[in-house]
Design a protein around this motif. Structure first.
Motif, short mmCIF file in Angstrom:
data_model
loop_
_atom_site.label_atom_id
_atom_site.label_comp_id
_atom_site.label_asym_id
_atom_site.label_seq_id
_atom_site.Cartn_x
_atom_site.Cartn_y
_atom_site.Cartn_z
N ALA A 1 0.84 -1.21 0.00
CA ALA A 1 0.00 0.00 0.00
C ALA A 1 0.87 1.25 0.00
O ALA A 1 0.54 2.25 -0.66
N VAL A 2 1.99 1.21 0.73
CA VAL A 2 2.90 2.37 0.76
C VAL A 2 3.57 2.54 -0.60
O VAL A 2 3.75 3.67 -1.07
N ARG A 3 3.94 1.43 -1.23
CA ARG A 3 4.53 1.52 -2.57
C ARG A 3 3.57 2.20 -3.54
O ARG A 3 3.96 3.03 -4.36
N LYS A 4 2.28 1.84 -3.44
CA LYS A 4 1.27 2.45 -4.32
C LYS A 4 1.16 3.94 -4.07
O LYS A 4 0.98 4.73 -5.00
N VAL A 5 1.24 4.34 -2.79
CA VAL A 5 1.21 5.76 -2.46
C VAL A 5 2.38 6.49 -3.10
O VAL A 5 2.23 7.57 -3.69
N LEU A 6 3.57 5.90 -3.00
CA LEU A 6 4.77 6.54 -3.57
C LEU A 6 4.66 6.63 -5.09
O LEU A 6 5.04 7.65 -5.68
N VAL A 7 4.14 5.61 -5.72
CA VAL A 7 3.96 5.64 -7.18
C VAL A 7 2.95 6.73 -7.55
O VAL A 7 3.17 7.50 -8.50
N ALA A 8 1.84 6.81 -6.81
CA ALA A 8 0.82 7.83 -7.08
C ALA A 8 1.39 9.22 -6.90
O ALA A 8 1.03 10.17 -7.62
N ARG A 9 2.30 9.37 -5.94
CA ARG A 9 2.94 10.67 -5.69
C ARG A 9 4.13 10.91 -6.62
O ARG A 9 4.81 11.93 -6.52
N ARG A 10 4.42 9.94 -7.49
CA ARG A 10 5.55 10.01 -8.43
C ARG A 10 6.88 10.09 -7.69
O ARG A 10 7.77 10.86 -8.03
N MET A 11 6.98 9.24 -6.67
CA MET A 11 8.21 9.10 -5.90
C MET A 11 8.76 7.69 -6.10
O MET A 11 8.06 6.80 -6.61
N ASP A 12 9.99 7.47 -5.68
CA ASP A 12 10.67 6.19 -5.87
C ASP A 12 10.17 5.17 -4.84
O ASP A 12 10.41 5.34 -3.64
#
Length: 449
Positions: free
Chosen positions: A15-26
């Motif tokens: 879920a945290v990975r998805k948040v980072l992808v949505a925020r365009r972070m690594d």
């Protein structure tokens, strides 16, 4: 006592990975944290076992006969040396893990949109009838509008050329770009806007506050994403002090390291302050006028909330600002900010954008964010619940009115044929007692009332 980002990293890293992808972070940041967290757990277990063994030896040595004491003392000495070494490694790993944890943005609410390239927000609702110049290249869609024959004058020219009550050229000469002088009726208008917002919000239970205009580094780094915004805020040379970019920072710090009980929440504050911003990334945008400047005045709502009530409060404080803007008669829309454009602290943010007829577009006048426990974790603000563990409180912030920018919206929306600017009726009670203040309109300098 759990921090939502830490809890998610341990229990639901995907879920945290998805948040980072949505925020365009690594998203590899998750692996970096999990590696450190696993090593921290191993070392913590080893430290606990070594301490237990050392204490056991100490007790045994105290009861042992003299012939065994030397042997036990040597073993205890070896254990103590090993314990010291592992404790130092644990401390280093814990520090590295905490630095990585602090680099994570907040989790995002399920209602935050993930948007394609070029889209930064999604409109939620509109209010008011917008004015459109008869020579406009494009008519607005999805909103009521009226075409005006006389093209509106831009707020910068209105303030400086028509009314002659602002001077950015002289300010630029003595202070640099993005500074200004305000004079006469625009000064009274700034005061009236602040009083209007403060009066409205205090009547709704918000406690008025003027916060410190400067904060220490160790405090300000806890209320904002310092690595991202360090070039946007002013530091006092030679001192451990930074100028605040919004009253939010000082109000959030008011409960720094506080332990609360459930009955003390919510706490509602409405702050007034000058706001200092370098606008380092603004480039050549909005160089004219007082729309985007290095110092401006703002009334800010701030809420310390129980976790389960924060989403209710997010809608409530957004509604408060909408009612303030609606009371001025300014047409606006509310937009839901896309995940990639959210600042790191926010779990969700609404922007309230007012229509600027001379520019033919909506421009941001206010922002309303639910920061959940991102700030309170860093500030150490917790609440003890009956029959429950301690939790970090939730914090929320929302512009009441950015008075300096609101002046620009009034100048563009309420122009009259005679070159004057109509003062919204909601502001007139705050100007009435002042003999020198305008009563219902702002006339160009030199024109008699």
């Amino acid at each position: 006592m759990s921090y939502s980002v830490l809890e998610a990293l341990r229990n639901n890293p995907d879920a945290v990975r998805k948040v980072l992808v949505a925020r365009r972070m690594d998203p590899s940041l998750v692996e970096k944290f999990l590696g450190l967290d696993e090593r921290w757990r191993q070392l913590k277990k080893e430290v606990d076992e070594l301490r237990h063994e050392y204490n056991k030896l100490s007790r045994e040595g105290a009861r042992a006969p003299p012939e065994r004491r030397r042997e036990l003392a040597e073993r205890a000495k070896e254990l103590a040396a090993r314990l010291e070494k592992v404790e130092k490694e644990l401390e280093d790993v814990e520090k590295a893990r905490e630095e990585v944890l602090w680099s994570f943005p907040n989790l995002i609410h399920e209602s935050v949109p993930t948007c394609p390239e070029g889209v930064d927000s999604v409109p939620v609702r509109y209010w008011g009838v917008v004015k459109v110049a008869n020579n406009a290249a494009e008519l607005p869609r999805g909103v009521d509008y009226v075409v005006v024959e006389r093209p509106p004058v831009g707020h910068a020219d209105m303030a400086e050329m028509v009314l002659k009550m602002a001077d950015t050229l002289k300010a630029g000469e003595v202070a640099g770009s993005r500074f200004y002088y305000l004079f006469d009726d625009l000064v009274w208008l700034d005061f009236a806007l602040a009083m209007y917002a403060m009066d409205y919000l205090t009547q709704r239970g918000f406690r008025p506050v003027i916060p410190p205009y400067m904060l220490k580094f160790d405090v300000i780094r806890r209320v904002l994403d310092f690595d991202t915004f360090k070039d946007a805020i002013y530091k006092i040379d030679g001192e451990d002090l930074y100028l605040i970019a919004t009253a939010e920072h000082g109000i959030a710090a008011y409960l720094y390291k506080r332990e609360l009980v459930e009955e003390e929440l919510p706490q509602l504050y409405v702050g007034w302050s000058p706001c200092f911003r370098k606008e380092a990334g603004a480039g050549n945008r909005d160089l004219k006028g007082i729309f985007r400047v290095h110092i401006f005045h703002k009334v800010e709502q701030f809420v310390f909330s129980l976790p389960e009530e924060s989403w209710k409060w997010h809608e409530e404080i957004t509604k408060n600002t909408e009612e303030l803007i609606r009371g001025l008669g300014l047409p606006y829309r509310v937009v839901n900010i896309c995940a990639h454009d959210l600042g790191a602290p926010a779990a969700k943010k609404y922007d309230i954008e007012v229509w600027y007829p001379a520019q033919g577009m909506y421009r941001e006048l206010a922002s309303c964010s639910n920061v959940t426990d991102w700030q309170s974790y860093r500030l150490g603000i917790r609440v003890t619940r009956k029959g429950m563990k301690r939790e970090f409180v939730h914090t929320l912030n929302c512009t009441g009115l950015a008075t300096t920018r609101t002046i620009t919206a009034i100048l563009e929306n309420f122009q009259r044929e005679d070159g004057a600017v109509e003062i919204p009726k909601a502001l007139r009670p705050y100007l009435e007692p002042i003999k020198a203040a305008p009563k219902d309109s702002i006339l160009p300098r030199g024109v008699k009332r």
